[in-house]
Design a protein around this motif. Structure first.
Motif, PDB file in Angstrom:
ATOM      1  N   GLY A   1       2.159 -17.510   2.624  1.00 21.20           N
ATOM      2  CA  GLY A   1       1.917 -16.157   2.126  1.00 21.20           C
ATOM      3  C   GLY A   1       0.440 -15.788   2.136  1.00 21.20           C
ATOM      4  N   GLU A   2      -0.415 -16.740   1.752  1.00 19.82           N
ATOM      5  CA  GLU A   2      -1.861 -16.505   1.790  1.00 19.82           C
ATOM      6  C   GLU A   2      -2.311 -16.223   3.217  1.00 19.82           C
ATOM      7  OE1 GLU A   2      -3.668 -19.927  -0.026  1.00 19.82           O
ATOM      8  OE2 GLU A   2      -2.637 -19.549  -1.937  1.00 19.82           O
TER       9      GLU A   2
ATOM     10  N   GLU B   1      10.010 -14.666  -4.526  1.00 17.02           N
ATOM     11  CA  GLU B   1       8.969 -14.042  -5.342  1.00 17.02           C
ATOM     12  C   GLU B   1       7.606 -14.679  -5.056  1.00 17.02           C
ATOM     13  OE1 GLU B   1       7.925 -11.400  -8.768  1.00 17.02           O
ATOM     14  OE2 GLU B   1       9.189 -11.364  -6.996  1.00 17.02           O
ATOM     15  N   HIS B   2       7.608 -15.972  -4.832  1.00 12.47           N
ATOM     16  CA  HIS B   2       6.356 -16.702  -4.610  1.00 12.47           C
ATOM     17  C   HIS B   2       5.659 -16.231  -3.332  1.00 12.47           C
ATOM     18  CE1 HIS B   2       3.687 -19.894  -5.781  1.00 12.47           C
ATOM     19  NE2 HIS B   2       3.705 -20.380  -4.550  1.00 12.47           N
ATOM     20  N   ILE B   3       6.403 -16.074  -2.251  1.00 11.40           N
ATOM     21  CA  ILE B   3       5.751 -15.638  -1.010  1.00 11.40           C
ATOM     22  C   ILE B   3       5.299 -14.194  -1.108  1.00 11.40           C
ATOM     23  CG2 ILE B   3       7.849 -14.972   0.285  1.00 11.40           C
ATOM     24  CD1 ILE B   3       6.331 -16.306   2.754  1.00 11.40           C
TER      25      ILE B   3
ATOM     26  N   MET C   1      -1.281 -10.624  -2.873  1.00 10.12           N
ATOM     27  CA  MET C   1      -2.579 -10.975  -3.464  1.00 10.12           C
ATOM     28  C   MET C   1      -3.653 -11.219  -2.408  1.00 10.12           C
ATOM     29  SD  MET C   1      -1.399 -13.433  -6.643  1.00 10.12           S
ATOM     30  CE  MET C   1      -2.957 -14.276  -6.610  1.00 10.12           C
ATOM     31  N   ASN C   2      -3.243 -11.441  -1.170  1.00 11.39           N
ATOM     32  CA  ASN C   2      -4.201 -11.718  -0.100  1.00 11.39           C
ATOM     33  C   ASN C   2      -4.328 -10.587   0.907  1.00 11.39           C
ATOM     34  OD1 ASN C   2      -5.305 -14.644  -0.368  1.00 11.39           O
ATOM     35  ND2 ASN C   2      -3.172 -14.706  -1.048  1.00 11.39           N
TER      36      ASN C   2
ATOM     37  N   ILE D   1       7.017  -6.445  -6.761  1.00 12.43           N
ATOM     38  CA  ILE D   1       5.875  -6.639  -5.859  1.00 12.43           C
ATOM     39  C   ILE D   1       5.911  -5.764  -4.600  1.00 12.43           C
ATOM     40  CG2 ILE D   1       4.720  -8.349  -4.384  1.00 12.43           C
ATOM     41  CD1 ILE D   1       5.493 -10.433  -6.525  1.00 12.43           C
ATOM     42  N   PRO D   2       7.072  -5.531  -3.978  1.00 14.04           N
ATOM     43  CA  PRO D   2       7.067  -4.822  -2.689  1.00 14.04           C
ATOM     44  C   PRO D   2       6.396  -3.455  -2.716  1.00 14.04           C
ATOM     45  CG  PRO D   2       9.186  -5.851  -3.046  1.00 14.04           C
ATOM     46  CD  PRO D   2       8.415  -5.973  -4.337  1.00 14.04           C
ATOM     47  N   ASP D   3       5.728  -3.148  -1.604  1.00 15.91           N
ATOM     48  CA  ASP D   3       5.163  -1.818  -1.389  1.00 15.91           C
ATOM     49  C   ASP D   3       6.274  -0.835  -1.068  1.00 15.91           C
ATOM     50  OD1 ASP D   3       2.199  -2.496  -1.341  1.00 15.91           O
ATOM     51  OD2 ASP D   3       2.967  -3.866   0.180  1.00 15.91           O
TER      52      ASP D   3
END
Length: 177
Positions: free
Chosen positions: A26-27, A47-49, A55-56, A77-79
């Protein structure tokens, strides 16, 4: 490959190594300004990914079946959220919205999603590939089964072009570029 579909576990009760490797992917996706297209739930590796991508600096698209929304398991989280009627619709939309797909460690749902994409590609619905991210050898047994199926002519050799296996983030990143 700008939009990467990811299939993975919604379980919270899995080894921490899987969370760490998923976070690293994900990063990388976020730093590379990739868009994550995924199942949109607020559990497990999903959720973690999503957190790591967002965040990146990456974009996140969640494809959420009605039952997930009804059960209060939609991630914040999703846009963008794309609602679907059921799991079949979700698979089709994730495939359509993605340039390539990655199967992280997961259960029956992850296998169903990956094989749905592979089957559709094998008969010409699209030319997208699934990459099995083989964290800690998670997919070794499956890869051996697929090789045996090919050896015994249950899978045509050209069907091998519909999937790949990456044993490290470096290998996966190279396949995603």
């Amino acid at each position: 490959m700008e939009k990467i579909g990811v299939f993975c576990s919604a379980s919270e009760n899995i080894d921490q190594d899987f969370f760490e490797a998923t976070g690293q992917l994900g990063e990388w996706m976020g730093r590379e300004k990739k868009t994550l297209v995924y199942g949109g739930t607020n559990l497990g590796l999903m959720e973690h990914i999503a957190q790591a991508v967002k965040m990146n600096g990456g974009k996140v698209i969640g494809v959420v079946p009605a039952i997930i929304e009804t059960n209060g398991r939609t991630s914040s989280i999703p846009d963008q959220i794309i609602p679907t009627t059921n799991l079949s619709d979700r698979k089709d939309i994730i495939t359509k919205e993605s340039d390539i797909l990655v199967a992280l460690p997961g259960g029956i749902g992850t296998l169903d999603e990956a094989f749905h994409v592979i089957s559709a590609a094998s008969i010409g619905y699209h030319s997208k590939k699934v990459i099995f991210y083989n964290i800690n050898g998670f997919y070794n047994s499956l890869v051996n089964v697929l090789k045996e199926m090919e050896t015994k002519n249950f899978i045509r050799s050209q069907q091998h072009d519909t999937y790949a296996v990456a044993d490290s983030l470096k290998e996966l990143a190279a396949l995603l570029k």
